[in-house]
Motif scaffolding. Structure first.
Motif, mmCIF file in Angstrom:
data_model
loop_
_atom_site.group_PDB
_atom_site.id
_atom_site.type_symbol
_atom_site.label_atom_id
_atom_site.label_comp_id
_atom_site.label_asym_id
_atom_site.label_seq_id
_atom_site.Cartn_x
_atom_site.Cartn_y
_atom_site.Cartn_z
ATOM 1 N N GLY A 34 0.815 -1.216 0.000
ATOM 2 C CA GLY A 34 0.000 0.000 0.000
ATOM 3 C C GLY A 34 0.843 1.257 0.000
ATOM 4 N N GLU A 35 1.919 1.243 0.784
ATOM 5 C CA GLU A 35 2.825 2.398 0.821
ATOM 6 C C GLU A 35 3.537 2.570 -0.516
ATOM 7 O OE1 GLU A 35 3.516 4.839 3.245
ATOM 8 O OE2 GLU A 35 1.597 4.016 3.921
ATOM 9 N N LYS A 36 3.914 1.457 -1.119
ATOM 10 C CA LYS A 36 4.582 1.523 -2.420
ATOM 11 C C LYS A 36 3.640 2.109 -3.481
ATOM 12 C CE LYS A 36 6.918 -2.139 -3.318
ATOM 13 N NZ LYS A 36 7.302 -3.496 -3.760
ATOM 14 N N LYS A 37 2.386 1.677 -3.459
ATOM 15 C CA LYS A 37 1.408 2.201 -4.416
ATOM 16 C C LYS A 37 1.132 3.677 -4.165
ATOM 17 C CE LYS A 37 -0.947 -2.122 -5.383
ATOM 18 N NZ LYS A 37 -2.182 -2.884 -5.272
ATOM 19 N N ARG A 38 1.076 4.079 -2.896
ATOM 20 C CA ARG A 38 0.834 5.479 -2.570
ATOM 21 C C ARG A 38 1.993 6.337 -3.071
ATOM 22 N NH1 ARG A 38 2.300 9.016 1.198
ATOM 23 N NH2 ARG A 38 3.471 7.498 2.405
ATOM 24 N N TYR A 39 3.207 5.872 -2.856
ATOM 25 C CA TYR A 39 4.378 6.605 -3.327
ATOM 26 C C TYR A 39 4.373 6.713 -4.851
ATOM 27 C CZ TYR A 39 9.196 7.617 -4.572
ATOM 28 O OH TYR A 39 10.310 8.171 -5.129
ATOM 29 N N PHE A 45 1.601 11.676 -10.027
ATOM 30 C CA PHE A 45 0.883 12.951 -9.974
ATOM 31 C C PHE A 45 1.857 14.121 -10.095
ATOM 32 C CE2 PHE A 45 -0.949 16.520 -7.621
ATOM 33 C CZ PHE A 45 -2.109 16.708 -8.355
ATOM 34 N N THR A 46 3.003 14.014 -9.428
ATOM 35 C CA THR A 46 4.005 15.083 -9.502
ATOM 36 C C THR A 46 4.534 15.217 -10.923
ATOM 37 O OG1 THR A 46 4.632 14.676 -7.206
ATOM 38 C CG2 THR A 46 6.196 15.891 -8.557
#
Length: 101
Positions: A34-39, A45-46
């Protein structure tokens, strides 16, 4: 009281610990994924925002160039009309249909 551990109890305890360990490992992996996908989503997006800013800047530069070219065309048209007026001719006279003899 002295507890005695027989083979079935040890197997049950080992099975329980293996199950609990795999559940904890699964939760850790789930959180890490989940953290990897969020990053990755933040990074994408950036990148998209930076690309949009670059496109906006390019459009502003192109608009400025088009305005400069338009001003140049107006100046050249005015100079052309002055030159034609000095010769006693007009744009419609030069570009118009002429009969051949």
């Amino acid at each position: 009281m002295n507890p005695q551990f027989d083979t079935k109890t040890l197997i049950s305890l080992a099975t329980f610990l293996a199950g609990a360990g795999s559940a904890v490992w699964g939760m850790v992996r789930f959180y890490a994924d989940g953290e990897k996908k969020r990053y990755a989503a933040e990074r994408d997006f950036t990148h998209l925002r930076n690309n949009q800013d670059q496109m906006r800047q390019s459009i502003q530069e192109l608009t400025k160039e088009i305005d400069e070219l338009s001003d140049d065309m107006k100046t050249l048209t005015a100079v052309f009309n002055v030159m034609l007026a000095q010769r006693g001719e007009s744009v419609s006279g030069i570009l118009g249909y002429k009969k051949r003899d």
